[in-house]
Design a protein around this motif. Sequence first.
Motif, PDB file in Angstrom:
ATOM      1  N   MET A  43      -7.680   9.569  28.305  1.00 18.13           N
ATOM      2  CA  MET A  43      -7.199  10.551  27.499  1.00 18.13           C
ATOM      3  C   MET A  43      -5.356  10.342  27.230  1.00 18.13           C
ATOM      4  O   MET A  43      -4.950  10.624  26.417  1.00 18.13           O
ATOM      5  CB  MET A  43      -7.172  12.042  28.589  1.00 18.13           C
ATOM      6  N   MET A  70      -4.061   7.463  26.709  1.00 18.54           N
ATOM      7  CA  MET A  70      -4.012   6.639  25.606  1.00 18.54           C
ATOM      8  C   MET A  70      -4.145   7.412  24.307  1.00 18.54           C
ATOM      9  O   MET A  70      -3.419   7.057  23.463  1.00 18.54           O
ATOM     10  CB  MET A  70      -5.382   5.655  25.646  1.00 18.54           C
ATOM     11  N   ILE A  71      -4.819   8.420  24.215  1.00 18.80           N
ATOM     12  CA  ILE A  71      -5.020   8.985  23.021  1.00 18.80           C
ATOM     13  C   ILE A  71      -3.815   9.939  22.834  1.00 18.80           C
ATOM     14  O   ILE A  71      -3.181   9.994  21.777  1.00 18.80           O
ATOM     15  CB  ILE A  71      -6.188  10.226  23.028  1.00 18.80           C
ATOM     16  N   LEU A  72      -3.251  10.705  23.912  1.00 21.65           N
ATOM     17  CA  LEU A  72      -1.921  11.297  23.910  1.00 21.65           C
ATOM     18  C   LEU A  72      -0.740  10.256  23.383  1.00 21.65           C
ATOM     19  O   LEU A  72       0.054  10.735  22.593  1.00 21.65           O
ATOM     20  CB  LEU A  72      -1.595  12.041  25.183  1.00 21.65           C
ATOM     21  N   SER A  73      -0.905   9.134  24.069  1.00 24.97           N
ATOM     22  CA  SER A  73       0.173   8.101  23.640  1.00 24.97           C
ATOM     23  C   SER A  73       0.176   7.910  22.077  1.00 24.97           C
ATOM     24  O   SER A  73       1.214   7.853  21.569  1.00 24.97           O
ATOM     25  CB  SER A  73       0.207   6.798  24.659  1.00 24.97           C
ATOM     26  N   ALA A  74      -1.219   7.585  21.765  1.00 20.58           N
ATOM     27  CA  ALA A  74      -0.968   7.090  20.085  1.00 20.58           C
ATOM     28  C   ALA A  74      -0.752   8.181  19.355  1.00 20.58           C
ATOM     29  O   ALA A  74      -0.033   8.076  18.334  1.00 20.58           O
ATOM     30  CB  ALA A  74      -2.755   6.839  19.999  1.00 20.58           C
ATOM     31  N   LEU A  75      -1.453   9.566  19.639  1.00 17.74           N
ATOM     32  CA  LEU A  75      -0.895  10.819  18.836  1.00 17.74           C
ATOM     33  C   LEU A  75       0.727  11.138  18.729  1.00 17.74           C
ATOM     34  O   LEU A  75       1.127  11.097  17.869  1.00 17.74           O
ATOM     35  CB  LEU A  75      -1.453  11.735  19.460  1.00 17.74           C
ATOM     36  N   SER A 121       2.070   8.176  16.585  1.00 23.33           N
ATOM     37  CA  SER A 121       2.027   8.370  15.124  1.00 23.33           C
ATOM     38  C   SER A 121       2.885   9.823  14.768  1.00 23.33           C
ATOM     39  O   SER A 121       3.291   9.455  13.562  1.00 23.33           O
ATOM     40  CB  SER A 121       0.445   8.850  14.906  1.00 23.33           C
TER      41      SER A 121
END
Length: 96
Positions: free
Chosen positions: A1, A3-8, A11
Amino acid sequence: MLMILSALLFSISSNLDNVVVGTAYGIKKIKIGIIANLIIALVTTTGTFLSMSLGLYIAKFMPQSVSNILGAGIIVILGIYFVIQSLIKLIHNTNS
């Protein structure tokens, strides 16, 4: 979770930069063609990929606390540099 927040967040911050540049170009009525846009996208993507790959490699040898201190230090030094450059330009323009 996380990692997804960091990528979001990454971006979103990257796209905010693009919005500012696009707005500035739009105000000046500067048009960039499709080929130039594709080249810019390719260079940006390649740079991001290489930076992230190098970061993963370096992370194997450097403790997280050291990388945090180095990253924060670089950002602070860059901030001080740009403030000093702005002050030098301001002083130079008022003396002319």
